[in-house]
Design an enzyme around this catalytic site. Structure first.
Site, mmCIF file in Angstrom:
data_model
loop_
_atom_site.group_PDB
_atom_site.id
_atom_site.type_symbol
_atom_site.label_atom_id
_atom_site.label_comp_id
_atom_site.label_asym_id
_atom_site.label_seq_id
_atom_site.Cartn_x
_atom_site.Cartn_y
_atom_site.Cartn_z
ATOM 1 N N LYS A 112 4.474 -8.530 29.909
ATOM 2 C CA LYS A 112 4.931 -7.374 29.133
ATOM 3 C C LYS A 112 3.736 -6.484 28.785
ATOM 4 O O LYS A 112 2.661 -6.984 28.424
ATOM 5 C CB LYS A 112 5.630 -7.873 27.867
ATOM 6 C CG LYS A 112 6.272 -6.777 27.013
ATOM 7 C CD LYS A 112 6.985 -7.417 25.824
ATOM 8 C CE LYS A 112 7.609 -6.405 24.876
ATOM 9 N NZ LYS A 112 8.292 -7.060 23.738
ATOM 10 N N SER A 193 12.780 -5.844 22.843
ATOM 11 C CA SER A 193 11.900 -4.891 23.491
ATOM 12 C C SER A 193 11.382 -5.339 24.847
ATOM 13 O O SER A 193 10.810 -4.543 25.589
ATOM 14 C CB SER A 193 10.710 -4.583 22.570
ATOM 15 O OG SER A 193 9.946 -5.744 22.307
ATOM 16 N N SER A 217 13.441 -9.863 20.616
ATOM 17 C CA SER A 217 12.900 -9.114 21.754
ATOM 18 C C SER A 217 12.678 -9.930 23.009
ATOM 19 O O SER A 217 12.469 -9.361 24.077
ATOM 20 C CB SER A 217 11.593 -8.418 21.349
ATOM 21 O OG SER A 217 11.856 -7.379 20.441
#
Length: 517
Positions: A112, A193, A217
């Site tokens: 990420k 996210s 997330s």
């Protein structure tokens, strides 16, 4: 919207591909591509590389080609590591020389884009303000992955700033990467996210990914993309050099196609980091999470059912009841829990995040290279205002402004709010102990909602993320079925440091559900 750097990265990859055809065997490449797109397990990929069916270079090239072919529609990747193929070839050379590099040897892994890597690519958190944040340092979690043999393939898109900028955000959107599409329906949210991590693995661009979670997330994008995802106990995995929201709740977590794949990732990712005080006990609790994974029978295991977290979506409830039946048929004893509420937990959680965001982000920005011009949250707010057309075309920065108005971690409001962590942990401990319950279950979320850049996220269904998020306790989501073709996940929540048991229970459920197909 796509950024120019991504197009450049793709061009670089194709040039590398053209130059490396002699390294990648056509037969091996074809098998590797089939394994990648078929969601073949990490253990099987390792067996295939050990047996000479293909190489890490084959598998890495297949992943790069999948990104080239598919990501234009998905917007799941922000930047490609130009060193990925070189890392893969080095792994192949080590294997040929009889050297074992770890359980992820030669496996491409996505990171990420709020987690730093030492590769020559930026860590942006999705914001143009960090486009020059090339730190040349590995976050300890990335260093652990490399030490375990992983190939760092690319950085994934995310909800900008891990979805903490606005009250009306669009999950999966960032100024750097655009709007991530759900792998099952491109008009729907990938959730956030860690949206890019979820979509990319589900779409077969890579076998594994790392996300981060403050509240939902990792588990939400895993659930909505049909993956297994784990939010570990806060303190099991280092957060150093991860763009922060809250030191009370932040943690990286693994995402993959199966419980076994997530278990092998966690075995590599976990561990103490002297720079992160929360990880002081990590080594004492870290185990090989793949060992005895299949050793648990569900017979007699008491599982608490969070009935008040089921929500009102009838279609999701039908899938959840089928999951409960699979658990019961496998011998589990189901115990209904009708009230899981903790007073004021929502307001306290928000206050914790607002106060810690300002303090933690300011500290992080101060550690970045001089090429990163914003050095404080106030600078980021000013950057967004000055670049509103790019940074704020759909939603604002109300939460950033609220965080900026906070007055420090000695404020009585913050100190009072931090009691929520202990209250949530005590509630979960008391509930588990009083009922002799091993784990709690609930729907993770309902099916993915439609992406809406006008109104922002529109969701009112179930969510099992808040209690484990605030308490810092582990939370595993495992696919439990689909609602009209859209995946929904089953959450397993346990006490602090109970990852091994959660993964065992999740693995047993995964087998029980598969057996019923």
């Amino acid at each position: 919207m796509r950024v120019r750097t991504l197009a450049v990265a793709f061009t670089a990859v194709m040039l590398l591909s053209a130059c490396q055809k002699s390294v990648v065997s056509s037969d091996g490449y074809g098998v590797a591509m089939a394994d990648l797109t078929g969601g073949v397990s990490v253990s099987d990929m390792q067996a295939h590389m050990a047996g000479g069916k293909y190489t890490s270079a084959d598998l890495t090239q297949a992943a790069l080609d999948q990104i080239k072919a598919k990501d234009g529609d998905l917007h799941s990747i922000i930047s490609i590591n130009p060193n990925a193929l070189a890392q893969a070839r080095a792994s192949d050379a080590a294997r040929k020389g009889g050297k074992a590099l770890g359980p992820l040897m030669g496996i491409p892994v996505l990171i990420k884009d709020n987690i730093e890597t030492a590769d020559p690519i930026a860590t942006t958190a999705g914001s143009l303000a960090l486009k020059d944040n090339i730190t040349h340092r590995d976050a300890p979690v990335v260093a652990n992955l490399r030490n375990g043999g992983a190939i760092i393939l690319a950085k994934t898109n995310l909800s900008e700033w891990a979805n903490i900028r606005s009250t009306r955000s669009v999950s999966g959107w960032s100024a750097t990467g655009g709007l991530t599409a759900n792998a099952y329906d491109h008009a729907r949210t990938a959730c956030g996210s860690s949206s890019g991590s979820g979509t990319a693995v589900a779409a077969g661009l890579a076998p594994l990914a790392v996300g981060t979670e403050t509240d939902g997330s990792v588990t939400c994008p895993s659930s909505m993309n049909g993956l297994v995802g784990l939010k570990p106990t806060v303190g099991l995995v280092s957060r150093t050099y991860v763009v922060p929201i809250s030191h009370s709740q932040d943690t990286p977590g693994p995402m993959g196609h199966s419980v076994a794949d997530v278990a092998v990732m966690l075995s590599v990712m976990a561990g103490r980091d002297a720079a992160d005080p929360a990880t002081g006990e990590a080594n004492a609790h870290r185990v090989d999470y793949t060992a005895n994974l299949a050793g648990l029978s569900l017979k007699g295991v008491r599982i608490g059912v969070l009935r008040d977290q089921v929500g009102k979506d009838v279609k999701t409830t039908i899938v959840f009841e089928a999951a409960l039946k699979a658990l019961a048929d496998a011998g589990a004893v189901l115990v209904d829990i009708k009230d899981s509420s903790v007073p004021d937990i929502g307001d306290d959680e928000m206050n914790i995040m607002m106060y810690e965001l300002k303090a933690d982000l300011n500290s992080y920005l101060a550690s970045t290279p001089a090429t990163v011009k914003p050095r404080t949250l106030a600078d980021i707010i000013a950057f967004n205002t000055a670049n509103a057309a790019q940074e704020m075309p759909y939603f604002g920065q109300e939460l950033f402004e609220r965080a900026q108005s906070t007055t420090g971690l000695n404020d009585p409001i913050y100190i009072k709010a931090t009691s929520a962590k202990a209250r949530a942990a005590a509630w979960l401990d008391d509930l588990l102990n009083a009922n002799s319950i091993a784990v709690l279950v609930a729907p993770t979320y309902g099916p993915a909602w439609m992406s809406d850049t006008v109104n922002g996220d529109q969701y009112s269904g179930p969510s099992a993320t808040q209690l484990p998020a605030v308490s810092g306790y582990p939370h595993l989501t495992v696919p439990m079925g689909t609602v009209q073709g859209l995946p929904v996940g089953l959450s397993f929540i346990g006490p602090k440091w109970s990852e091994a048991r959660l993964l065992q229970v999740g693995y047993a459920y995964e087998r029980a559900r598969t057996a019923k197909k």
